[in-house]
Design an enzyme around this catalytic site. Structure first.
Site, short mmCIF file in Angstrom:
data_model
loop_
_atom_site.label_atom_id
_atom_site.label_comp_id
_atom_site.label_asym_id
_atom_site.label_seq_id
_atom_site.Cartn_x
_atom_site.Cartn_y
_atom_site.Cartn_z
N ALA A 29 0.82 -1.21 0.00
CA ALA A 29 0.00 0.00 0.00
C ALA A 29 0.86 1.26 0.00
O ALA A 29 0.49 2.26 -0.60
CB ALA A 29 -0.93 -0.01 1.20
N CYS A 30 2.03 1.21 0.61
CA CYS A 30 2.87 2.41 0.70
C CYS A 30 3.61 2.70 -0.60
O CYS A 30 4.19 3.77 -0.75
CB CYS A 30 3.84 2.30 1.87
SG CYS A 30 4.98 0.92 1.76
N THR A 31 3.61 1.77 -1.55
CA THR A 31 4.31 2.01 -2.82
C THR A 31 3.35 1.98 -4.00
O THR A 31 3.79 1.83 -5.14
CB THR A 31 5.44 0.99 -3.05
OG1 THR A 31 4.87 -0.32 -3.09
CG2 THR A 31 6.49 1.08 -1.97
#
Length: 90
Positions: A29-31
């Site tokens: 989710a963070c990338t």
């Protein structure tokens, strides 16, 4: 769950999954949105070519058995379609 399809591009898989109404991602989710393969997969020694075809499926409280069955029905069709259109691997 993370599933890798060597020789295929995750973005192409995601586009066809989206057309079928299936939500998935090509990384953490963070990338999201990054074109680079997951740093976690590459740190695990997964070859770049395989990591570039990696898809992440998240299941939650509201995921039903019917949702999973639909994915199991549609995913092979989608992968087959992309493999048929892909250039031969050397």
């Amino acid at each position: 769950s993370n599933v890798a399809f060597a020789g295929l591009d995750a973005e192409a898989i995601l586009m066809l999954l989206d057309q079928a109404g299936i939500c998935a991602s090509s990384g953490s989710a963070c990338t999201t949105g990054s074109l680079e393969p997951s740093h976690v997969l590459t740190a695990m020694g997964i070859p770049t070519r395989r990591a570039q075809g990696s898809i992440r499926f998240s299941l939650g409280t509201y995921t039903t058995a019917e949702d999973v069955e639909y994915l199991i029905q549609e995913l092979p069709r989608i992968i087959g379609r992309l493999r048929a259109a892909a250039p031969p691997m050397n």
